[in-house]
Design a protein around this motif. Structure first.
Motif, PDB file in Angstrom:
ATOM      1  N   CYS A   2       8.547  14.728  -1.261  1.00 59.89           N
ATOM      2  CA  CYS A   2       9.293  14.017  -0.215  1.00 59.89           C
ATOM      3  C   CYS A   2       8.529  12.774   0.243  1.00 59.89           C
ATOM      4  O   CYS A   2       9.139  11.714   0.478  1.00 59.89           O
ATOM      5  CB  CYS A   2       9.560  14.944   0.969  1.00 59.89           C
ATOM      6  N   MET A   3       7.219  12.901   0.363  1.00 66.81           N
ATOM      7  CA  MET A   3       6.417  11.754   0.759  1.00 66.81           C
ATOM      8  C   MET A   3       6.533  10.641  -0.285  1.00 66.81           C
ATOM      9  O   MET A   3       6.674   9.460   0.067  1.00 66.81           O
ATOM     10  CB  MET A   3       4.950  12.164   0.915  1.00 66.81           C
ATOM     11  N   ALA A   4       6.502  11.013  -1.550  1.00 62.81           N
ATOM     12  CA  ALA A   4       6.620  10.020  -2.611  1.00 62.81           C
ATOM     13  C   ALA A   4       7.967   9.306  -2.544  1.00 62.81           C
ATOM     14  O   ALA A   4       8.040   8.074  -2.632  1.00 62.81           O
ATOM     15  CB  ALA A   4       6.448  10.693  -3.976  1.00 62.81           C
ATOM     16  N   VAL A   5       9.040  10.064  -2.365  1.00 66.41           N
ATOM     17  CA  VAL A   5      10.379   9.475  -2.309  1.00 66.41           C
ATOM     18  C   VAL A   5      10.513   8.545  -1.113  1.00 66.41           C
ATOM     19  O   VAL A   5      11.021   7.418  -1.225  1.00 66.41           O
ATOM     20  CB  VAL A   5      11.459  10.579  -2.248  1.00 66.41           C
ATOM     21  N   ILE A   6      10.048   8.989   0.051  1.00 60.56           N
ATOM     22  CA  ILE A   6      10.180   8.180   1.269  1.00 60.56           C
ATOM     23  C   ILE A   6       9.367   6.897   1.159  1.00 60.56           C
ATOM     24  O   ILE A   6       9.835   5.813   1.528  1.00 60.56           O
ATOM     25  CB  ILE A   6       9.750   8.996   2.498  1.00 60.56           C
ATOM     26  N   LEU A   7       8.154   6.993   0.654  1.00 65.06           N
ATOM     27  CA  LEU A   7       7.314   5.803   0.522  1.00 65.06           C
ATOM     28  C   LEU A   7       7.885   4.820  -0.496  1.00 65.06           C
ATOM     29  O   LEU A   7       7.877   3.605  -0.280  1.00 65.06           O
ATOM     30  CB  LEU A   7       5.895   6.199   0.131  1.00 65.06           C
ATOM     31  N   LEU A   8       8.400   5.332  -1.601  1.00 70.20           N
ATOM     32  CA  LEU A   8       8.925   4.446  -2.642  1.00 70.20           C
ATOM     33  C   LEU A   8      10.262   3.822  -2.239  1.00 70.20           C
ATOM     34  O   LEU A   8      10.487   2.633  -2.459  1.00 70.20           O
ATOM     35  CB  LEU A   8       9.081   5.213  -3.955  1.00 70.20           C
ATOM     36  N   ILE A   9      11.135   4.609  -1.644  1.00 72.62           N
ATOM     37  CA  ILE A   9      12.446   4.085  -1.271  1.00 72.62           C
ATOM     38  C   ILE A   9      12.387   3.372   0.079  1.00 72.62           C
ATOM     39  O   ILE A   9      13.016   2.325   0.273  1.00 72.62           O
ATOM     40  CB  ILE A   9      13.496   5.217  -1.245  1.00 72.62           C
ATOM     41  N   GLY A  10      11.599   3.928   1.010  1.00 72.36           N
ATOM     42  CA  GLY A  10      11.490   3.309   2.329  1.00 72.36           C
ATOM     43  C   GLY A  10      10.860   1.934   2.295  1.00 72.36           C
ATOM     44  O   GLY A  10      11.118   1.090   3.159  1.00 72.36           O
ATOM     45  N   ALA A  27       1.534   9.617  -5.244  1.00 70.03           N
ATOM     46  CA  ALA A  27       2.061  10.911  -4.791  1.00 70.03           C
ATOM     47  C   ALA A  27       3.060  11.470  -5.796  1.00 70.03           C
ATOM     48  O   ALA A  27       3.081  12.682  -6.064  1.00 70.03           O
ATOM     49  CB  ALA A  27       2.724  10.760  -3.417  1.00 70.03           C
ATOM     50  N   ALA A  28       3.893  10.605  -6.370  1.00 68.45           N
ATOM     51  CA  ALA A  28       4.866  11.050  -7.366  1.00 68.45           C
ATOM     52  C   ALA A  28       4.160  11.581  -8.620  1.00 68.45           C
ATOM     53  O   ALA A  28       4.539  12.628  -9.168  1.00 68.45           O
ATOM     54  CB  ALA A  28       5.803   9.894  -7.730  1.00 68.45           C
ATOM     55  N   ILE A  29       3.136  10.867  -9.069  1.00 67.49           N
ATOM     56  CA  ILE A  29       2.375  11.308 -10.243  1.00 67.49           C
ATOM     57  C   ILE A  29       1.683  12.645  -9.954  1.00 67.49           C
ATOM     58  O   ILE A  29       1.705  13.566 -10.788  1.00 67.49           O
ATOM     59  CB  ILE A  29       1.337  10.245 -10.650  1.00 67.49           C
ATOM     60  N   ALA A  30       1.087  12.746  -8.772  1.00 70.44           N
ATOM     61  CA  ALA A  30       0.408  13.985  -8.393  1.00 70.44           C
ATOM     62  C   ALA A  30       1.387  15.151  -8.350  1.00 70.44           C
ATOM     63  O   ALA A  30       1.088  16.256  -8.822  1.00 70.44           O
ATOM     64  CB  ALA A  30      -0.270  13.808  -7.026  1.00 70.44           C
ATOM     65  N   PHE A  31       2.577  14.901  -7.796  1.00 69.30           N
ATOM     66  CA  PHE A  31       3.589  15.965  -7.712  1.00 69.30           C
ATOM     67  C   PHE A  31       3.981  16.457  -9.102  1.00 69.30           C
ATOM     68  O   PHE A  31       4.017  17.665  -9.356  1.00 69.30           O
ATOM     69  CB  PHE A  31       4.828  15.459  -6.976  1.00 69.30           C
ATOM     70  N   VAL A  32       4.288  15.519  -9.998  1.00 68.02           N
ATOM     71  CA  VAL A  32       4.729  15.911 -11.342  1.00 68.02           C
ATOM     72  C   VAL A  32       3.630  16.684 -12.066  1.00 68.02           C
ATOM     73  O   VAL A  32       3.883  17.748 -12.668  1.00 68.02           O
ATOM     74  CB  VAL A  32       5.142  14.665 -12.149  1.00 68.02           C
ATOM     75  N   LYS A  56       0.830  -1.211   0.000  1.00 62.83           N
ATOM     76  CA  LYS A  56       0.000   0.000   0.000  1.00 62.83           C
ATOM     77  C   LYS A  56       0.860   1.255   0.000  1.00 62.83           C
ATOM     78  O   LYS A  56       0.514   2.251  -0.641  1.00 62.83           O
ATOM     79  CB  LYS A  56      -0.927  -0.014   1.206  1.00 62.83           C
ATOM     80  N   ALA A  57       1.972   1.201   0.726  1.00 67.21           N
ATOM     81  CA  ALA A  57       2.858   2.356   0.784  1.00 67.21           C
ATOM     82  C   ALA A  57       3.458   2.650  -0.585  1.00 67.21           C
ATOM     83  O   ALA A  57       3.539   3.811  -0.999  1.00 67.21           O
ATOM     84  CB  ALA A  57       3.965   2.110   1.807  1.00 67.21           C
ATOM     85  N   ARG A  58       3.882   1.613  -1.285  1.00 74.05           N
ATOM     86  CA  ARG A  58       4.468   1.817  -2.613  1.00 74.05           C
ATOM     87  C   ARG A  58       3.428   2.372  -3.594  1.00 74.05           C
ATOM     88  O   ARG A  58       3.747   3.247  -4.410  1.00 74.05           O
ATOM     89  CB  ARG A  58       5.053   0.501  -3.137  1.00 74.05           C
ATOM     90  N   ILE A  59       2.199   1.873  -3.527  1.00 76.79           N
ATOM     91  CA  ILE A  59       1.136   2.389  -4.397  1.00 76.79           C
ATOM     92  C   ILE A  59       0.864   3.863  -4.081  1.00 76.79           C
ATOM     93  O   ILE A  59       0.733   4.696  -4.985  1.00 76.79           O
ATOM     94  CB  ILE A  59      -0.147   1.557  -4.229  1.00 76.79           C
ATOM     95  N   THR A  60       0.805   4.171  -2.778  1.00 75.31           N
ATOM     96  CA  THR A  60       0.611   5.567  -2.369  1.00 75.31           C
ATOM     97  C   THR A  60       1.762   6.436  -2.844  1.00 75.31           C
ATOM     98  O   THR A  60       1.565   7.576  -3.292  1.00 75.31           O
ATOM     99  CB  THR A  60       0.476   5.667  -0.840  1.00 75.31           C
ATOM    100  N   GLY A  61       2.985   5.908  -2.767  1.00 75.43           N
ATOM    101  CA  GLY A  61       4.149   6.649  -3.231  1.00 75.43           C
ATOM    102  C   GLY A  61       4.095   6.945  -4.716  1.00 75.43           C
ATOM    103  O   GLY A  61       4.435   8.053  -5.155  1.00 75.43           O
ATOM    104  N   ILE A 109       6.334  18.793   0.098  1.00 77.55           N
ATOM    105  CA  ILE A 109       5.840  17.743   0.997  1.00 77.55           C
ATOM    106  C   ILE A 109       5.401  16.519   0.183  1.00 77.55           C
ATOM    107  O   ILE A 109       5.720  15.370   0.528  1.00 77.55           O
ATOM    108  CB  ILE A 109       4.652  18.264   1.835  1.00 77.55           C
ATOM    109  N   THR A 110       4.689  16.773  -0.903  1.00 75.94           N
ATOM    110  CA  THR A 110       4.202  15.678  -1.752  1.00 75.94           C
ATOM    111  C   THR A 110       5.364  14.892  -2.353  1.00 75.94           C
ATOM    112  O   THR A 110       5.359  13.653  -2.365  1.00 75.94           O
ATOM    113  CB  THR A 110       3.315  16.224  -2.882  1.00 75.94           C
TER     114      THR A 110
END
Length: 354
Positions: free
Chosen positions: A253-261, A223-228, A215-220, A250-251
């Motif tokens: 950073c959240m995308a990066v943390i969720l995808l990499i974390g 979030a990345a798509i929304a940011f771009v 779920k975190a990766r999907i959210t990430g 914020i969007t």
């Protein structure tokens, strides 16, 4: 290496949270790219295109905040700053770890910009003491600002204090929107305290240990798509506002943390771990290698953007790595980057491990 040291190193490796290293690697690469391509356009080697403008604006919304988030996370993870004495010890350690590289590399850059003022894109612009204490040079302002954030930020004892700290950091950010301080240290604390505290709260919340990875990766990804998409809209509509920029940051950073974390990297990866060892040297020295190469190529009459980009990017990363390897074998040079390896350490000094 003794068996005891080998066991300690293995335990340290197992306790290491690799996603922090991975995010620092990404942030470092983006910092280098940002500085490099800006220098290329300022020197007239590359044209300023809409894509270039979008890319620079895009990465500057989140690459330095990622560094602050990682620093805040690791600071809270240490959990040793609960008393005045421990705070004092920590400040002394940070003054060495951040202050010595800051002064040494800022001084070297100031000298280069002063002596070769006719060849560089930006001259020092201030006296030596003014540059060191009042108007830090890029990229070393990060070390300068981070020290003052450490100075004023205690470790959170529990979630209640984390909420209080986050509320205070939000107030600081709102103040930074309301007025611009003429004092660099104040401006950095007001602007970047929020990112540091977000990192601290990330650790206190235990989010990365409780959220479902898929779920975190999907959210990430979302979030990345929304940011771009949102940043593209803001860019083409020429919407510039600090609140909007902060929300976009914020969007991102959240995308990066969720995808990499939640990338699933819980064990050693030789390539990424090797890269993580050089983030500090690359951060400190990339401009000191890229600028002379650019100047040399121009002096030789070489203006081809392809050659400049290829040579400049190569030396921006390879130069600091080779320098760090050389400095590692000469203690007084290695001290310039990692002073705490040699101050306040006893037997650990001989191992050469931070």
């Amino acid at each position: 290496m003794s068996q005891k040291n080998a066991i300690a190193l293995k335990q340290s490796e197992s306790a290491r949270e690799h996603w922090v290293d991975d995010i620092k690697i990404l942030a470092c690469i983006l910092v280098v790219l940002g500085h490099f391509f800006q220098s290329m356009t300022e020197a007239g080697i590359m044209r300023t295109t809409p894509f270039y403008q979008w890319f620079i604006q895009c990465i500057y919304l989140f690459h330095v905040p990622l560094f602050f988030i990682c620093s805040g996370y690791l600071y809270q993870r240490s959990g040793t700053n609960h008393s005045f004495r421990s705070w004092l010890v920590n400040i002394n350690k940070k003054a060495l770890a951040l202050g010595i590289p800051y002064i040494i590399f800022s001084s070297a850059t100031w000298i280069m910009k002063t002596v070769f003022s006719g060849s560089v894109n930006h001259t020092a612009g201030d006296s030596y003491l003014g540059t060191i204490f009042l108007t830090p040079l890029s990229p070393y302002w990060y070390l300068y600002g981070l020290f003052f954030i450490f100075l004023f930020t205690p470790v959170f004892c529990d979630r209640k204090w984390a909420v209080i700290g986050l509320s205070a950091a939000i107030c600081c950010k709102l103040l930074s929107f309301a007025f611009s301080s003429g004092i660099a240290a104040v401006s950095y604390v007001l602007s970047y305290e929020i990112w540091f505290v977000i990192g601290m709260c990330l650790h206190v919340s235990g989010l990365l240990k409780t959220v479902n990875g898929r779920k975190a990766r999907i959210t990430g990804i979302l979030a990345a798509i929304a940011f771009v998409l949102l940043h593209l809209g803001a860019f083409f509509c020429q919407i510039h506002h600090p609140v909007i920029d902060f929300a976009l940051g914020i969007t991102a950073c959240m995308a990066v943390i969720l995808l990499i974390g939640f990338s699933g990297r819980n064990s050693q990866n030789k390539v990424l771990n090797a890269m993580a060892q050089y983030t500090m040297p690359v951060f400190l020295m990339h401009t000191m290698f890229a600028a002379p190469v650019r100047i040399l190529l121009l002096k030789l009459g070489i203006h081809s953007p392809i050659i400049h980009v290829a040579a400049g990017l190569f030396i921006s990363f390879a130069g600091p790595v080779m320098a760090a390897e050389l400095m590692r074998h000469i203690k007084w040079l290695d001290f310039c980057i990692y002073p705490t390896k040699y101050i306040g350490r006893n037997k650990g000094m001989k191992s050469g491990k931070a």
